[in-house]
Design a protein around this motif. Structure first.
Motif, PDB file in Angstrom:
ATOM      1  N   LYS A  92       9.053   2.474   5.714  1.00 16.45           N
ATOM      2  CA  LYS A  92       9.016   2.424   7.177  1.00 16.45           C
ATOM      3  C   LYS A  92       9.800   3.595   7.776  1.00 16.45           C
ATOM      4  CE  LYS A  92      10.158  -0.679  11.064  1.00 16.45           C
ATOM      5  NZ  LYS A  92      11.096   0.245  11.737  1.00 16.45           N
ATOM      6  N   THR A  95       8.057   6.978   7.143  1.00 18.63           N
ATOM      7  CA  THR A  95       6.906   7.175   8.035  1.00 18.63           C
ATOM      8  C   THR A  95       7.363   7.665   9.399  1.00 18.63           C
ATOM      9  OG1 THR A  95       5.664   5.436   6.896  1.00 18.63           O
ATOM     10  CG2 THR A  95       4.918   6.056   9.100  1.00 18.63           C
ATOM     11  N   ASN A 126       1.439   6.144   0.034  1.00 21.47           N
ATOM     12  CA  ASN A 126       2.110   4.914   0.451  1.00 21.47           C
ATOM     13  C   ASN A 126       2.105   4.675   1.958  1.00 21.47           C
ATOM     14  OD1 ASN A 126       2.926   4.113  -2.186  1.00 21.47           O
ATOM     15  ND2 ASN A 126       4.587   5.629  -2.114  1.00 21.47           N
ATOM     16  N   LYS A 128       0.298   3.751   5.483  1.00 27.18           N
ATOM     17  CA  LYS A 128      -0.857   2.939   5.880  1.00 27.18           C
ATOM     18  C   LYS A 128      -1.911   3.812   6.571  1.00 27.18           C
ATOM     19  CE  LYS A 128       1.793  -1.337   6.452  1.00 27.18           C
ATOM     20  NZ  LYS A 128       2.234  -2.390   7.409  1.00 27.18           N
ATOM     21  N   GLN A 129      -3.174   3.473   6.327  1.00 21.43           N
ATOM     22  CA  GLN A 129      -4.264   4.300   6.845  1.00 21.43           C
ATOM     23  C   GLN A 129      -4.269   4.353   8.362  1.00 21.43           C
ATOM     24  OE1 GLN A 129      -6.469   6.185   4.903  1.00 21.43           O
ATOM     25  NE2 GLN A 129      -6.895   7.070   6.915  1.00 21.43           N
ATOM     26  N   ASP A 130      -4.005   3.224   9.030  1.00 22.29           N
ATOM     27  CA  ASP A 130      -4.026   3.218  10.491  1.00 22.29           C
ATOM     28  C   ASP A 130      -2.913   4.103  11.064  1.00 22.29           C
ATOM     29  OD1 ASP A 130      -2.115   1.461   9.535  1.00 22.29           O
ATOM     30  OD2 ASP A 130      -2.261   0.106  11.244  1.00 22.29           O
TER      31      ASP A 130
END
Length: 326
Positions: A92, A95, A126, A128-130
């Motif tokens: 998290k 990102t 790792n 997320k695609q969205d």
């Protein structure tokens, strides 16, 4: 002795807390010392994680970004010294930092070509695609914004705009984003052509000598209609400021519509008639003023005055002369 042990313990804990900032990876690889409580150890590790993930926070380009700690975490398996809860937090946090780093790179880019490298950034496995889609869209938006800014600097350069229209879509660029840029170029091209129509001698020839396949049918119609209107206006001005009698004897130019040419001819004939009447009335007034001043009429009738009016002028002259004599 107890106080000394307490002092030593606090000193060791303080040293761990300090190293969490400056030797964060070593702290994360280290097992919990027996003299540190679990709660304190988790807090120290959290600080170490924040510092470690945030390393290389100021990459100057996309290659440096790929070597940053946050990108490596997002693109690799969980290290053995990290537990599952910490791993979720690291992903998290990584990102968030990656987004910040990309934004900074984007804002510091001076030339739009740098984005060809930025668009080649591979998705970390790792993430997320969205979330990745959101990041990519931000890149696309700024990329297109700078492309538009670059293109707008050539708003008066027709050839340069045509070169830009011939460019192919950048690899990795979303189709809808590129279409938005392409539509911007088409509008820029249209406005460029429209603007030049007002400063050239032959607007119709100018339009016919430029490729129009980049424009929609209604835009082509708008362009040709304006070119025709301007050339027709110039032709009318030429007709009205030169010798109308000579112009109406000439054949219709091929580019003029029949109805427009008929209207111009009718207007010219009306202008000729008005001009002739004006000359006639002007000459009559001059002759009448001369008669009132007792000037004798010339014997030859002017071509601008018909026989009836000429006879009236002679009668007027005679009448005035008789009154003066009597």
């Amino acid at each position: 002795m107890k106080n000394f042990n307490s002092f030593l313990k606090n000193m060791l804990i303080n040293d761990l807390e300090r190293k969490a900032y400056y030797e964060s990876k070593k702290i994360l690889e280290k097992r919990k010392p027996i003299y540190v409580s679990r709660k304190k150890w988790l807090n120290i590790r959290k600080v170490a994680i924040d510092e470690f993930v945030g390393e290389n926070k100021n990459p100057r380009n996309i290659r440096e970004l790929e070597f940053s700690t946050c990108y490596k975490f997002l693109n690799n398996n969980k290290p053995s010294y990290i537990n599952n809860n910490e791993w979720d937090y690291i992903l998290k946090k990584s990102t968030e930092i990656l987004e910040e780093q990309i934004k900074k790179i984007v804002l510091e880019i001076n030339y739009y070509n740098d984005f060809s490298v930025l668009l080649g950034l591979n998705k970390p496995k790792n993430i997320k695609q969205d979330i990745w889609n959101i990041i990519q869209n931000k890149i696309f938006d700024v990329f297109i914004l700078l492309k538009k800014y670059n293109a707008s600097q050539y708003c008066f350069n027709t050839d340069k705009i045509l070169d830009l229209l011939k460019e192919r879509k950048q690899n990795g660029m979303a189709e809808d984003k590129w279409l938005d840029y392409y539509n911007f170029l088409k509008e820029l091209y249209l406005q460029n052509l429209l603007g030049k129509l007002y400063s050239i001698k032959s607007p119709i020839e100018f339009i016919n000598n430029h490729p129009l396949e980049y424009l929609e049918d209604e835009k082509i119609y708008e362009l040709k209609h304006e070119a025709y209107r301007l050339e027709l206006l110039a032709f009318k001005i030429l007709c009205y400021t030169n010798n109308p009698k000579e112009l109406i004897k000439k054949e219709k130019p091929a580019w003029i519509k029949d109805i427009d040419f008929k209207i111009i001819v009718l207007d010219l004939k009306g202008k000729i008639e008005i001009d002739e009447k004006r000359e006639e009335y002007k000459e009559k007034l001059q002759l009448i003023n001369g008669i009132l001043k007792c000037n004798k009429l010339q014997m030859d009738r002017s071509k601008n005055i018909n026989e009836e009016d000429w006879s009236y002028l002679f009668d007027l002259e005679k009448s005035i002369k008789d009154k003066i004599d009597n």
